[in-house]
Design a protein around this motif. Structure first.
Motif, PDB file in Angstrom:
ATOM      1  N   ASP A 181       0.950  -1.067  -0.015  1.00 19.51           N
ATOM      2  CA  ASP A 181      -0.038   0.011  -0.165  1.00 19.51           C
ATOM      3  C   ASP A 181       0.948   1.321   0.022  1.00 19.51           C
ATOM      4  O   ASP A 181       2.197   1.263   0.155  1.00 19.51           O
ATOM      5  N   SER A 182       0.280   2.267  -0.028  1.00 13.97           N
ATOM      6  CA  SER A 182       1.206   3.689  -0.080  1.00 13.97           C
ATOM      7  C   SER A 182       0.642   4.673   0.940  1.00 13.97           C
ATOM      8  O   SER A 182      -0.684   4.979   0.784  1.00 13.97           O
ATOM      9  N   CYS A 183       1.371   5.276   1.638  1.00 10.96           N
ATOM     10  CA  CYS A 183       0.877   6.174   2.576  1.00 10.96           C
ATOM     11  C   CYS A 183       0.520   7.445   2.113  1.00 10.96           C
ATOM     12  O   CYS A 183       0.109   8.477   2.472  1.00 10.96           O
ATOM     13  N   LEU A 184       0.760   7.648   0.483  1.00  9.51           N
ATOM     14  CA  LEU A 184       0.246   9.045  -0.135  1.00  9.51           C
ATOM     15  C   LEU A 184      -1.054   8.614  -0.658  1.00  9.51           C
ATOM     16  O   LEU A 184      -1.469   9.470  -1.297  1.00  9.51           O
ATOM     17  N   PHE A 185      -1.573   7.476  -0.576  1.00 15.57           N
ATOM     18  CA  PHE A 185      -3.024   7.296  -1.040  1.00 15.57           C
ATOM     19  C   PHE A 185      -4.007   7.983  -0.018  1.00 15.57           C
ATOM     20  O   PHE A 185      -3.766   7.801   1.084  1.00 15.57           O
ATOM     21  N   GLU A 186      -5.116   8.820  -0.500  1.00 13.41           N
ATOM     22  CA  GLU A 186      -5.969   9.543   0.133  1.00 13.41           C
ATOM     23  C   GLU A 186      -6.719   8.429   1.364  1.00 13.41           C
ATOM     24  O   GLU A 186      -7.051   8.745   2.379  1.00 13.41           O
ATOM     25  N   SER A 187      -6.833   7.294   0.870  1.00 12.84           N
ATOM     26  CA  SER A 187      -7.802   6.328   2.129  1.00 12.84           C
ATOM     27  C   SER A 187      -6.652   5.705   3.124  1.00 12.84           C
ATOM     28  O   SER A 187      -7.250   4.869   3.540  1.00 12.84           O
ATOM     29  N   PHE A 188      -5.225   5.767   2.775  1.00 12.56           N
ATOM     30  CA  PHE A 188      -4.471   4.968   3.563  1.00 12.56           C
ATOM     31  C   PHE A 188      -4.759   4.840   4.965  1.00 12.56           C
ATOM     32  O   PHE A 188      -4.650   3.681   5.902  1.00 12.56           O
ATOM     33  N   GLN A 189      -4.799   6.094   5.708  1.00 13.55           N
ATOM     34  CA  GLN A 189      -5.102   6.154   7.207  1.00 13.55           C
ATOM     35  C   GLN A 189      -6.706   6.242   7.616  1.00 13.55           C
ATOM     36  O   GLN A 189      -7.138   6.547   8.781  1.00 13.55           O
ATOM     37  N   ARG A 190      -7.822   6.277   6.471  1.00 10.18           N
ATOM     38  CA  ARG A 190      -9.001   6.314   6.849  1.00 10.18           C
ATOM     39  C   ARG A 190      -9.467   5.448   7.838  1.00 10.18           C
ATOM     40  O   ARG A 190      -9.281   4.071   7.651  1.00 10.18           O
ATOM     41  N   GLU A 191     -10.179   5.602   8.689  1.00  9.71           N
ATOM     42  CA  GLU A 191     -10.651   4.781   9.830  1.00  9.71           C
ATOM     43  C   GLU A 191     -12.118   4.405   9.506  1.00  9.71           C
ATOM     44  O   GLU A 191     -12.969   4.913   8.711  1.00  9.71           O
ATOM     45  N   ALA A 192     -12.473   3.254  10.134  1.00 12.22           N
ATOM     46  CA  ALA A 192     -13.754   2.848  10.128  1.00 12.22           C
ATOM     47  C   ALA A 192     -14.820   3.840  10.310  1.00 12.22           C
ATOM     48  O   ALA A 192     -16.143   3.702   9.561  1.00 12.22           O
ATOM     49  N   SER A 193     -14.661   4.676  11.130  1.00 14.95           N
ATOM     50  CA  SER A 193     -15.684   5.891  11.534  1.00 14.95           C
ATOM     51  C   SER A 193     -15.657   6.604  10.375  1.00 14.95           C
ATOM     52  O   SER A 193     -16.515   7.658  10.280  1.00 14.95           O
ATOM     53  N   ASP A 194     -14.964   6.573   9.284  1.00 17.28           N
ATOM     54  CA  ASP A 194     -14.727   7.539   8.043  1.00 17.28           C
ATOM     55  C   ASP A 194     -13.707   8.801   8.751  1.00 17.28           C
ATOM     56  O   ASP A 194     -13.570   9.604   7.622  1.00 17.28           O
ATOM     57  N   HIS A 195     -13.421   8.886   9.610  1.00 19.83           N
ATOM     58  CA  HIS A 195     -12.545   9.787  10.029  1.00 19.83           C
ATOM     59  C   HIS A 195     -11.004   9.641   9.501  1.00 19.83           C
ATOM     60  O   HIS A 195     -10.510   8.531   9.462  1.00 19.83           O
ATOM     61  N   ASN A 196     -10.550  10.668   8.866  1.00 18.34           N
ATOM     62  CA  ASN A 196      -9.300  10.523   8.053  1.00 18.34           C
ATOM     63  C   ASN A 196      -8.325  11.590   8.557  1.00 18.34           C
ATOM     64  O   ASN A 196      -8.344  12.626   8.239  1.00 18.34           O
ATOM     65  N   PRO A 197      -7.308  11.133   9.526  1.00 19.73           N
ATOM     66  CA  PRO A 197      -6.179  12.225  10.016  1.00 19.73           C
ATOM     67  C   PRO A 197      -5.356  12.792   8.963  1.00 19.73           C
ATOM     68  O   PRO A 197      -4.722  13.712   9.252  1.00 19.73           O
ATOM     69  N   SER A 198      -5.209  12.274   7.831  1.00 21.25           N
ATOM     70  CA  SER A 198      -4.546  12.793   6.719  1.00 21.25           C
ATOM     71  C   SER A 198      -5.363  12.982   5.412  1.00 21.25           C
ATOM     72  O   SER A 198      -4.792  12.388   4.126  1.00 21.25           O
ATOM     73  N   HIS A 199      -6.437  13.402   5.315  1.00 18.70           N
ATOM     74  CA  HIS A 199      -7.211  13.504   4.319  1.00 18.70           C
ATOM     75  C   HIS A 199      -6.651  14.632   3.296  1.00 18.70           C
ATOM     76  O   HIS A 199      -7.211  14.506   2.202  1.00 18.70           O
ATOM     77  N   LYS A 200      -5.851  15.575   3.642  1.00 18.48           N
ATOM     78  CA  LYS A 200      -5.290  16.502   2.829  1.00 18.48           C
ATOM     79  C   LYS A 200      -3.934  15.856   2.206  1.00 18.48           C
ATOM     80  O   LYS A 200      -3.145  15.231   2.721  1.00 18.48           O
ATOM     81  N   ALA A 201      -3.693  16.149   1.106  1.00 15.80           N
ATOM     82  CA  ALA A 201      -2.664  15.604   0.138  1.00 15.80           C
ATOM     83  C   ALA A 201      -1.411  16.254   0.740  1.00 15.80           C
ATOM     84  O   ALA A 201      -0.234  15.619   1.187  1.00 15.80           O
ATOM     85  N   ALA A 202      -1.534  17.556   1.328  1.00 21.41           N
ATOM     86  CA  ALA A 202      -0.342  18.246   1.912  1.00 21.41           C
ATOM     87  C   ALA A 202       0.333  17.458   3.120  1.00 21.41           C
ATOM     88  O   ALA A 202       1.361  17.444   3.568  1.00 21.41           O
ATOM     89  N   GLN A 203      -0.771  16.886   3.987  1.00 21.84           N
ATOM     90  CA  GLN A 203      -0.527  16.154   5.036  1.00 21.84           C
ATOM     91  C   GLN A 203       0.354  14.739   4.800  1.00 21.84           C
ATOM     92  O   GLN A 203       1.183  14.509   5.496  1.00 21.84           O
ATOM     93  N   ARG A 204      -0.226  14.313   3.679  1.00 19.57           N
ATOM     94  CA  ARG A 204       0.452  12.905   3.326  1.00 19.57           C
ATOM     95  C   ARG A 204       1.959  13.165   2.724  1.00 19.57           C
ATOM     96  O   ARG A 204       2.619  12.418   3.257  1.00 19.57           O
ATOM     97  N   VAL A 205       1.948  14.218   2.083  1.00 18.13           N
ATOM     98  CA  VAL A 205       3.367  14.541   1.564  1.00 18.13           C
ATOM     99  C   VAL A 205       4.303  14.777   2.659  1.00 18.13           C
ATOM    100  O   VAL A 205       5.523  14.206   2.681  1.00 18.13           O
ATOM    101  N   GLU A 206       3.891  15.661   3.675  1.00 16.57           N
ATOM    102  CA  GLU A 206       4.775  16.021   4.801  1.00 16.57           C
ATOM    103  C   GLU A 206       5.071  14.563   5.523  1.00 16.57           C
ATOM    104  O   GLU A 206       6.220  14.616   6.091  1.00 16.57           O
ATOM    105  N   ARG A 207       3.955  13.940   5.717  1.00 18.30           N
ATOM    106  CA  ARG A 207       4.255  12.761   6.668  1.00 18.30           C
ATOM    107  C   ARG A 207       5.273  11.878   5.873  1.00 18.30           C
ATOM    108  O   ARG A 207       6.155  10.942   6.449  1.00 18.30           O
ATOM    109  N   PHE A 208       5.318  11.671   4.828  1.00 20.73           N
ATOM    110  CA  PHE A 208       6.169  10.868   3.607  1.00 20.73           C
ATOM    111  C   PHE A 208       7.664  11.062   4.176  1.00 20.73           C
ATOM    112  O   PHE A 208       8.516  10.415   4.341  1.00 20.73           O
TER     113      PHE A 208
END
Length: 353
Positions: free
Chosen positions: A279-306
């Motif tokens: 999988d890839s941490c740069l995918f929008e759905s990678f951190q999405r939780e069962a509740s549909d909360h996504n702590p990295s829903h913004k692309a900028a957050q994912r790039v920074e985290r990578f």
């Protein structure tokens, strides 16, 4: 160590010896001219190696496959699906990729699937003789010469005779597995002078690298948390979420699991098989939780985290190094021009002003 160093004139001698006990996997060119890891078949040919032949794909998949079945459930019990392995030798692995394997060894140290594959592999590393196109291994302490803690055998070319088209190679057996692999092979003993020559050649290669101070500067800015949020927004616009960088990165280890369901009509039961895949941490759905909360829903957050995962000092206590080994594959493959060189240069430009 000096009791376990030898000289060799022809790598095919070592190749043939190891082929008696292992399936030999080496670098070779495919029909498109691309350098890939290929299982040796039939008569041997001169192995590819060195900075000019860094393959686009690392050996990561030999230990952490792109897709593998973990276990199955027949409606009553769970059954582990053990990996089927055979002894292989990875012949001619560059220093950056060996450093990445050592990094993955730490990440997957409690993973039986990874460890089963890892235990079946003999790693034969080879010193690079010049910098590769996008590489900056010396800047992140991952090359160009092989660290003895990352390989079982190390090959280092000491001399080249252009008249006879022959070379003199130093072989260093740097692990118990490496020592055992050389049993019954007659080799000339090397001495401390040969080992010192290898060190001198390594220093010469390091002196040939370009100035990558912008990478060190950017790492410092990242750990100081002084990179403005607007810059991550700017960089994220270029990310296409293609996962090219994470697939080719030799230290990326993100994965997901999914179930394959098969109906059994006779017993009217369902059988499940759990499969793990990259999988890839740069995918929008990678951190999405069962509740549909996504702590990295913004692309900028994912790039920074990578990039935080690649260069943050927070991971040093666990892995004893940063997560980037300086192979430059992300720069080579990224269609959005946000590989490591592009990103680190931009960070340095913005933060130094």
């Amino acid at each position: 160590m000096l009791n376990d160093i030898y000289l060799l004139k022809d790598l095919s001698i070592l190749n043939a010896h190891l082929a008696q006990h292992y399936s030999v996997v080496r670098l070779a060119k495919d029909t498109d001219g691309e350098v890939t890891w290929t299982e040796q078949a039939g008569a041997t040919s001169a192995p590819l190696f060195g900075h000019a032949n860094l393959p686009l794909t690392s050996p990561k998949a030999f230990f952490f496959p792109e897709q593998e079945s973990l276990y199955k459930f027949d409606g009553k019990t769970f059954e582990t699906i053990h990996p089927k392995v055979k002894p292989i030798v990875l012949f001619g692995v560059q220093a950056c990729d060996l450093t990445a394997i050592a990094y993955q060894d730490q990440f997957f140290k409690h993973d039986p699937y990874y460890q089963t594959r890892r235990d079946s592999v003999l790693l034969v590393g080879i010193d690079c003789e010049a910098p590769c196109k996008n590489g900056f291994c010396a800047e992140v302490n991952a090359g160009p010469h092989v660290n003895s803690a990352t390989a079982d055998l190390i090959l280092s070319r000491l001399k080249i005779d252009d008249r006879t088209n022959t070379s003199e190679w130093l072989i260093v057996a740097s692990s118990e597995k490496g020592v055992d692999s050389l049993r019954d092979l007659t080799l000339e003993k090397a001495d401390e002078g040969h080992f010192k020559l290898r060190t001198k050649l390594g220093d010469q290669v390091r002196s040939q690298f370009a100035d990558f101070s912008y990478i060190s500067n950017a790492i410092e800015y990242l750990n100081d948390k002084s990179i403005p949020a607007q810059l991550w927004e700017e960089l994220s616009v270029r990310c296409l979420s293609c996962s090219g960088c994470t697939n080719l990165c030799p230290t990326c280890s993100c994965y997901s699991t999914f179930e394959v369901i098969e109906a059994e009509p006779i017993s009217n039961t369902l059988e499940f098989e759990t499969v793990r895949c990259w999988d890839s941490c740069l995918f929008e759905s990678f951190q999405r939780e069962a509740s549909d909360h996504n702590p990295s829903h913004k692309a900028a957050q994912r790039v920074e985290r990578f990039w935080f995962h690649k260069f943050s000092d927070e991971y040093l206590p666990e892995f004893e190094r940063h997560g980037c080994v300086g192979c430059g594959r992300c720069e080579q493959t990224c269609p959005g021009t946000i590989g490591v060189h592009s990103v680190m240069k931009r960070i340095d430009e913005v933060c130094c002003n």
